[in-house]
Design an enzyme around this catalytic site. Structure first.
Site, mmCIF file in Angstrom:
data_model
loop_
_atom_site.group_PDB
_atom_site.id
_atom_site.type_symbol
_atom_site.label_atom_id
_atom_site.label_comp_id
_atom_site.label_asym_id
_atom_site.label_seq_id
_atom_site.Cartn_x
_atom_site.Cartn_y
_atom_site.Cartn_z
ATOM 1 N N CYS A 1 46.665 -93.917 8.398
ATOM 2 C CA CYS A 1 46.385 -95.325 9.065
ATOM 3 C C CYS A 1 46.617 -95.829 9.829
ATOM 4 O O CYS A 1 48.403 -95.184 8.475
ATOM 5 C CB CYS A 1 45.589 -95.760 7.470
ATOM 6 S SG CYS A 1 44.958 -97.986 8.395
ATOM 7 N N CYS B 1 44.284 -95.753 16.229
ATOM 8 C CA CYS B 1 43.157 -95.596 14.978
ATOM 9 C C CYS B 1 42.779 -94.995 14.853
ATOM 10 O O CYS B 1 41.886 -94.184 15.442
ATOM 11 C CB CYS B 1 42.226 -97.270 14.833
ATOM 12 S SG CYS B 1 41.378 -97.354 13.683
HETATM 13 N N1 DGL Z 1 42.038 -96.422 9.929
HETATM 14 C C1 DGL Z 1 43.445 -97.045 10.322
HETATM 15 C C2 DGL Z 1 43.888 -96.547 11.072
HETATM 16 O O1 DGL Z 1 44.390 -95.897 12.335
HETATM 17 C C3 DGL Z 1 42.573 -98.795 10.593
HETATM 18 C C4 DGL Z 1 41.204 -98.593 10.071
HETATM 19 C C5 DGL Z 1 41.013 -100.777 9.623
HETATM 20 O O2 DGL Z 1 40.616 -99.968 8.485
HETATM 21 O O3 DGL Z 1 41.665 -101.950 10.660
HETATM 22 O O4 DGL Z 1 44.372 -98.139 11.866
#
Ligand code: DGL
Length: 256
Positions: A77, A187
């Protein structure tokens, strides 16, 4: 998670389904490893919380994964990496902790002096980690960061062929259609809507973090003498804070 339930596994986590896009790269690169994936879907999206909240959620997950016996952690993430990686590395000095960052460097190197659109969560765009990355590569290309409020939350719901997904992408980045030379999916949720983003922005090269993260995990496991032996049968287990059969079926669907 029970003590030692995942002894010798690599623990991988994200706010929800997004990190599964990274997990796929990890399994390709390291087929003999055992992975346990934890999606914090009950608390998604992370990108619209405060850094302190994301740090505290991330810390609780890492504590659990370590208690369960994980030998290494992948923060799959961008948001949690920006908000928590430094602190977690300091707290778990002996544990290899691999984070992700937007693949700005390969995007810029592929198109020097081009226009590179970076789609990421509001928190990722705001925090120092990405600001430093922009400072490092911003002279080589025109970098356009776009905080994509609402997109990760929409992806969490599944049913991605519904036209409302493309409508949302259009609202967020439609003004750049035909105006950019490369797109960074900053993301880990966004690779799951790459087709919808391409439909809006046009057929330009896309960059995500899966391969780079997998290579980094291999390096760290090698350095620490923790790489699984070639004879070991790899596997993947899914866990979610939204612990329902439907949610786990959604995770498996995204994995495939
Ligand atoms: N998948 C995550 C990222 O790469 C977070 C997305 C979220 O929960 O806002 O930032």
């Amino acid at each position: 998670m029970n003590k030692d339930a995942f002894n010798g596994y690599v623990g991988v986590f994200d706010s929800g389904v997004g990190g599964i896009s990274i997990l796929r790269g990890l399994v390709r690169e390291l087929p003999h490893e055992r992975f346990v994936y934890f999606g914090d879907s009950a608390h998604a999206p992370y990108g619209e919380k405060t850094p302190a909240q994301v740090l505290s959620l991330s810390r609780a997950i890492v504590d659990d994964l370590v208690h369960a016996g994980c030998k290494a952690i992948v923060i799959a993430c961008n948001t949690a990496t920006s908000a928590a990686a430094e602190e977690l590395r300091a707290e778990y000095a002996q544990l290899p902790i691999v984070g992700v960052e937007p693949a700005l460097k390969p995007a810029v190197l592929s198109k020097r002096h081009g226009r590179v659109l970076v789609m990421a969560t509001p928190m990722t765009v705001r925090l120092r980690k990405f600001q430093d990355l922009m400072a490092a590569w911003g002279d080589e290309a025109k970098v356009i960061p776009v905080p994509c409020t609402g997109l990760a939350a929409r992806i969490e719901k599944g049913d991605l062929d519904n036209p409302d997904v493309t409508d949302l992408v259009c609202e967020l980045v439609g003004e750049y259609a035909g105006e950019v030379d490369a797109v960074v999916l900053g993301c880990t949720h966004y690779p799951f809507v790459a087709n919808q983003i391409r439909a809006v922005l046009g057929d330009v090269p896309f960059f995500d973090s899966a391969e780079g993260t997998a290579r980094q995990l291999r390096r760290r496991l090698e350095e620490c003498g923790l790489l699984a032996p070639n004879g070991q049968q790899g596997c993947v287990e899914f866990l979610s804070s939204k612990d329902t059969p439907e949610e786990l079926a959604l995770y498996r669907h995204f994995f495939q």
